[in-house]
Design an enzyme around this catalytic site. Structure first.
Site, PDB file in Angstrom:
ATOM      1  N   VAL A   3      -1.433   9.389  13.303  1.00 42.15           N
ATOM      2  CA  VAL A   3      -0.317   9.646  12.395  1.00 42.15           C
ATOM      3  C   VAL A   3      -0.853   9.742  10.964  1.00 42.15           C
ATOM      4  CG1 VAL A   3       1.838   8.725  11.446  1.00 42.15           C
ATOM      5  CG2 VAL A   3       1.327   8.464  13.883  1.00 42.15           C
ATOM      6  N   LYS A   4      -0.448  10.771  10.271  1.00 45.20           N
ATOM      7  CA  LYS A   4      -0.887  10.956   8.881  1.00 45.20           C
ATOM      8  C   LYS A   4       0.051  10.159   7.969  1.00 45.20           C
ATOM      9  CE  LYS A   4      -2.645  14.769   6.014  1.00 45.20           C
ATOM     10  NZ  LYS A   4      -4.073  14.437   6.096  1.00 45.20           N
ATOM     11  N   ALA A   5      -0.031   8.843   8.110  1.00 44.08           N
ATOM     12  CA  ALA A   5       0.852   7.931   7.383  1.00 44.08           C
ATOM     13  C   ALA A   5       0.203   7.495   6.078  1.00 44.08           C
ATOM     14  CB  ALA A   5       1.159   6.704   8.243  1.00 44.08           C
ATOM     15  N   TYR A  44      -4.034   5.525   4.509  1.00 36.81           N
ATOM     16  CA  TYR A  44      -4.965   6.053   3.520  1.00 36.81           C
ATOM     17  C   TYR A  44      -5.442   5.012   2.516  1.00 36.81           C
ATOM     18  CZ  TYR A  44      -4.838  10.631   5.505  1.00 36.81           C
ATOM     19  OH  TYR A  44      -5.018  11.678   6.375  1.00 36.81           O
TER      20      TYR A  44
END
Length: 311
Positions: free
Chosen positions: A156-158, A162
């Site tokens: 998931v590019k949550a 990051y």
């Protein structure tokens, strides 16, 4: 530079008016999902690269994060195309983001917070520098590991994921490198701070799989198609750290990085210390396809003007 108009929750607002309250849940807890997408200049105007897979990944990520989006893939895709068109871009970077907005504080963000959906665009060149596309970049293996499979949702590019990427990137910059590469929980190569990694040895191309806590990159997938078209053998396997030092070629892939050669790892030269022949072949094919100089044989491009003005 940023564009004038931003799509926010179904309407266009000016850049300076797209503000977020300081109590926004995403600001405190990282409860956001985003995408990075590029539109390229072509003879037929701006064209978005692999719009549908990007939007699908966004929607899937929102599902995993249990955010009540309120927009389907079609609505988000249309918002992206209309934002590019309204801002008059020929080429741009596109950032759709879904996040939990203002409301009561607390980790259980599904209570008393309003989900928001935003699309903004900006002109952005090569992420690691235009000269890096030819000369390559110097990287280090980071002291920071990627998350174990049962800690974060790596696919998931949550926004919260990051924080790890920031540690990797800041450490690399503090040590004089352009970027860092993280190992996974088992000590095998995972990915860069914001890029997937490819390693070339004896004409075979190696890249980690999802078991190494990587984001399944859209550009990574595109490069796999290109490598297959070019007839190269591809191996998905755990990659030992020392393979990075023995490689003939290495390169990063990602929406921001595109295809960026790696010329050294931990100050050990990779191959000839410059962009290798397979990397160049992949770059040439990638940019020929995204620029419209070659036929769009994989149907990767969505042409903005025809999509918006024939609607």
């Amino acid at each position: 530079m940023p564009a004038e108009w931003i799509w926010r929750n179904g309407e266009f607002v000016r850049w300076e008016d797209a503000t977020v309250h300081v109590s926004a849940h995403a600001l405190h807890y990282g409860s956001s999902v985003f995408e990075g997408i590029r539109a390229y200049a072509t003879p037929d105007g701006p064209a978005v690269f692999r719009l549908q897979p990007h939007v699908k990944r966004l929607v899937n990520g929102v599902k995993v994060m249990r955010i009540d989006l309120g927009y389907d893939e079609s609505a988000i895709s249309q918002a992206i195309l209309e934002t590019i068109d309204r801002n008059g871009h020929e080429a741009c970077y596109i950032r759709p983001v879904v996040f939990r907005g203002a409301g009561a504080l607390g980790l259980e963000g599904r209570v008393n917070t309003k989900p928001e959906c935003v699309v903004f665009t900006m002109e952005w060149g090569a992420y690691l520098g235009s000269e890096a596309l030819e000369n390559g970049v110097d990287v280090q293996v980071s002291s920071w590991r990627r998350m174990a499979p049962d800690t974060h949702a790596a696919m998931v590019k949550a926004g919260g994921n990051y924080v790890n990427s920031q540690f990797i990137s800041m450490e690399a910059h503090d040590n004089g490198f352009s970027e860092g590469i993280a190992l996974d929980v088992n000590g095998y190569v995972s990915e860069g701070a914001g890029e997937n990694v490819f390693v070339v040895m004896d004409g075979v191309v190696y890249t980690p799989g999802s078991w190494s806590s990587i984001l399944l990159g859209i550009t990574r997938d595109s490069v796999l198609h290109i490598l297959n078209d070019l007839g190269y053998k591809i191996e998905f396997q755990p990659i030992a750290r020392e393979m990075l030092y023995m490689a003939d070629e290495m390169f990063f892939t990602g929406t921001a990085a595109e295809i960026t050669p790696i010329r050294s790892v931990d100050r050990l030269q990779v191959g000839a210390g410059k962009r290798g022949p397979i990397t160049k072949q992949v770059q040439d094919e990638f940019f020929a396809l995204t620029s419209g100089k070659k036929p769009d044989r994989h149907n990767w491009l969505t042409h903005v003007r025809s999509a918006v003005h024939t609607k």
